[in-house]
Design an enzyme around this catalytic site. Structure first.
Site, PDB file in Angstrom:
ATOM      1  N   ASP A  94     -45.022  -0.550  19.099  1.00  0.00           N
ATOM      2  CA  ASP A  94     -44.771   0.832  18.713  1.00  0.00           C
ATOM      3  C   ASP A  94     -43.956   0.875  17.420  1.00  0.00           C
ATOM      4  O   ASP A  94     -42.956   0.154  17.280  1.00  0.00           O
ATOM      5  CB  ASP A  94     -44.011   1.528  19.847  1.00  0.00           C
ATOM      6  CG  ASP A  94     -43.693   2.972  19.546  1.00  0.00           C
ATOM      7  OD1 ASP A  94     -44.640   3.771  19.451  1.00  0.00           O
ATOM      8  OD2 ASP A  94     -42.495   3.293  19.417  1.00  0.00           O
ATOM      9  N   GLU A 107     -48.698  -0.816  15.521  1.00  0.00           N
ATOM     10  CA  GLU A 107     -48.762   0.564  15.058  1.00  0.00           C
ATOM     11  C   GLU A 107     -48.087   0.515  13.697  1.00  0.00           C
ATOM     12  O   GLU A 107     -46.858   0.418  13.616  1.00  0.00           O
ATOM     13  CB  GLU A 107     -48.038   1.514  16.000  1.00  0.00           C
ATOM     14  CG  GLU A 107     -48.153   2.963  15.554  1.00  0.00           C
ATOM     15  CD  GLU A 107     -47.395   3.930  16.459  1.00  0.00           C
ATOM     16  OE1 GLU A 107     -47.908   5.039  16.687  1.00  0.00           O
ATOM     17  OE2 GLU A 107     -46.294   3.582  16.919  1.00  0.00           O
TER      18      GLU A 107
END
Length: 679
Positions: A322, A359
């Protein structure tokens, strides 16, 4: 009990000798560990490591830390405040609702089951929330729905096999907490991007029986899930949140790292000797109140140790990071593609068999870094998402309104062939994780059902969530019984899914998109209760039709290596693993320059041939028609083929049997994508 596979320098070490405990703090002046019911043990210091023997400790014991240190704008020491061990393998609620560590028995019989070895070009990722994937599935026993055990249930595995999933990517399963402001408002964090500890599985995702038994049973259930998925040939990837913690911004709950050594674990806006205001302000590139400082060795070690634990002890197959750009920022908060932590993640011997998925952005300055993460890393390709949505949705909507869309077909061709403009030749098309939808954003059904977001249930007056959705409601906002609108939406969903599954790169499906899952127009459903967001397993004709389409596309992708190249071709060279491409216009002639970018030209034929490396020679023809108008398309004439047989079409009820000779006219009735096998 036995020693774990990880080189134990932190947390509890349980083995043949006296249990030991270690924790790192460069600023503390005194550290003690308190084992409930067994007493307090002061730890001794060596450098930034505080350690000591803790006799008598056993699995099931709960414990916390007490840490003292200097005062100052970057310190939060309080010798009376219980703190959570950053390396705790189990986490539970203690007295006064505080979080506390639990000593676990991590013994587990893997039964000879090993990690699947799925080539990246054959990988199909399925992003899922543990709770919402099985919460409403009647085939799963009620007490297992929404749990790790529910994920491993035979009905779940059978469904994943049916739609061609090779790799299950789970939204955060590290122990997490609900943000204080959400809890005060009576809401709950449903996604898990608010990590309490990087080593413990989230207990609330375990079955009631495991939760009642304790942290060791929760860990066993998680490992059992991994073992059963591996036995079925399905990989397990964890969505990991190492960029910030649940301690939130200054003034948030001090539960662990902030009270242990906050001056060295979080990013600060000013220099240490700045005035109090600058020295006491976090430098936040996550939007969550704090950002971990990965330029500090102890923080980088914490992350790598966590990855090694999950990859070796728990046997997971990979990680989706993330906001990974936050992990690559140096001591001056500037992104560095050669950051030591990124290099360790890519090259650590214990992580060589793991998938690394980035990401590739954060919300800080210069935070969009798609294409920047280097070898052995695949990246979420947001450019693919935007291009594909625009071509099949907003452009079609504009054509309806104004008679012509604003864009031609050139950008879509780039997406189909692996987004070479983002990923250099050395990395190849498998550097891109292609997706049309994800957990944050509209579901596939909502993309074709809503022109705007409807996030009122989040309690933020519809201010949260993206406004750039590139969606199209096909004439009616939200659910409708209108058959024409429903049919048009179904076709658009098939077009989106087909483009995803037929493009070079690694496709990622979002759980429930194949079941026509809806969030009722909410594109940021991180606080929406399970009864509004789960995958719908009811007997529904539309859902079954979409599931069948996705399953067919997965089989088609698996059967045709030409659609899943491992390398980009080089002009003038034959590159094993690459695909050779020939482009034709709707007239069957080679594509013209005008045909690429003029909005009136919204049709192409993509003839693609493999360059064999590990599989037999293969070739297919993909026909794309991006207009609501009917159009005749002449199939290309080539001397090296007999004809074409339609293998899949986003138009229902097409003839898939007969052989069509080269040069024959194929009529496209509205927007669609069609795949022909070559005879």
């Amino acid at each position: 009990m036995h020693e774990t596979a990880i080189d134990e320098t932190q947390g509890f070490t349980l083995g043949a000798g006296v249990p030991r405990f270690s924790v790192r703090s460069a600023s503390a002046t005194a550290v003690s560990i308190v084992v409930d019911g067994r007493g307090t043990v002061p730890l001794t210091q060596s450098g930034d490591v505080w350690s000591g023997e803790v006799p008598g400790v056993e699995p099931g014991d709960t414990y916390h830390l007490l840490v003292d240190g200097p005062t100052g704008p970057r310190h939060a020491f309080d010798p009376t405040r219980p703190l959570l061990d950053p390396y705790a393998r189990g986490i539970t609620r203690g007295t006064a609702s505080r979080w506390t560590g639990v000593v676990v028995d991590d013994a587990f019989d893997w039964g000879g089951v090993v990690k699947p070895t799925t080539p990246l070009d054959r990988t199909v990722v399925y992003e899922a929330n543990v709770r919402t994937l099985t919460a409403a599935n009647p085939a799963v026993p009620e007490h297992l729905r929404g749990t790790y055990a529910g994920i491993a249930h035979e009905s779940t595995i059978a469904h994943l096999h049916r739609i061609g999933v090779t790799t299950l990517e789970l939204l955060p399963v590290h122990a997490f907490d609900t943000e204080r402001w959400l809890r005060d408002a009576g809401r709950e964090n449903a996604w898990g991007y608010n990590t309490l500890g990087f080593f413990a599985p989230h207990a609330a995702h375990a079955s009631p029986g495991a939760r009642a038994e304790g942290a060791s049973a929760v860990l066993r259930e998680f490992k059992g899930m991994v073992r059963l998925l591996h036995a079925a040939g399905i990989q397990v990837v964890l969505d990991v949140v190492y960029n910030h913690t649940a301690e939130e911004g200054l003034g948030g709950p001090t539960s662990s790292l902030r009270g242990i050594d906050g001056a060295n674990r979080y990013r600060w806006a000013g220099l240490p000797d700045d005035d109090d205001a600058a020295a006491a302000a976090y430098y936040d590139t996550t939007g969550c109140g704090n950002t971990l400082d990965t330029s500090v060795e102890a923080t980088a070690d914490l992350i790598v140790d966590s990855l090694r634990y999950w990859a070796r002890d728990v046997q997971v197959d990979g990680f989706r990071f993330d906001l990974m750009a936050a992990l690559g920022r140096d001591g001056n908060h500037v992104f560095d593609p050669a950051h030591p932590l990124l290099d360790r993640i890519r090259n650590h011997p214990d992580l060589q068999d793991t998938l690394v998925i980035a990401e590739p952005w954060d919300v800080g300055p210069d935070g969009w870094k798609t294409g920047s993460f280097g070898p052995r890393t695949s990246e979420w390709n947001d450019g693919f998402r935007n291009t594909v949505r625009q071509f099949w949705l907003t452009d079609i909507a504009e054509e309806r309104r104004n008679g012509a869309p604003a864009h031609g077909i050139g950008a879509l061709a780039g997406a189909l062939t692996g987004s070479r403009h983002l990923f250099d030749t050395a990395r190849g098309p498998l550097a891109g994780i292609n997706f049309v939808s994800a957990h944050d954003g509209f579901t596939l059904l909502d993309l074709v059902s809503y022109d705007g977001k409807h996030n009122e249930a989040n309690g933020e007056e519809n201010r949260d969530g993206s406004n750039d959705n590139r969606s199209f409601n096909h004439g009616i906002e939200g659910d409708t019984a209108d058959r024409g609108v429903r049919a048009a939406r179904g076709r658009s969903m098939r077009n989106l899914a087909a483009t995803l599954m037929l493009s070079a790169g690694v496709p990622m499906l979002t759980a429930g998109d194949e079941r026509s899952r809806t969030q009722h127009g909410n594109n940021n459903a991180y606080v929406v209760s399970d009864d509004l967001t789960p995958v719908d397993w009811s007997d529904d004709e539309d859902a079954e039709s979409m599931t069948s389409a996705v399953a067919s596309l997965a089989r088609l992708r698996a059967a045709h290596p030409a659609l899943r190249p491992t390398r980009f071709g080089v002009e003038g060279q034959e590159t094993p693993g690459a695909s050779r491409m020939s482009w034709y216009g709707p007239d069957g002639q080679p594509m013209t320059i005008e045909g690429w970018d003029q909005p009136i030209h919204r049709a192409l034929q993509y003839f693609v041939e493999s360059t064999p490396e590990h599989e037999p020679f293969d070739r297919v023809l993909v026909v794309v028609h991006g207009s609501g108008r009917t159009r005749d398309i002449t199939l290309p004439v080539r001397e090296d083929l007999l004809g074409y047989r339609l293998a899949w079409s986003s138009e229902k009820h097409r003839d898939h049997e007969r052989l069509r000779p080269a040069g024959q006219v194929f009529t496209a009735y509205g927007p669609g994508i069609h795949v022909f096998e070559i005879a």
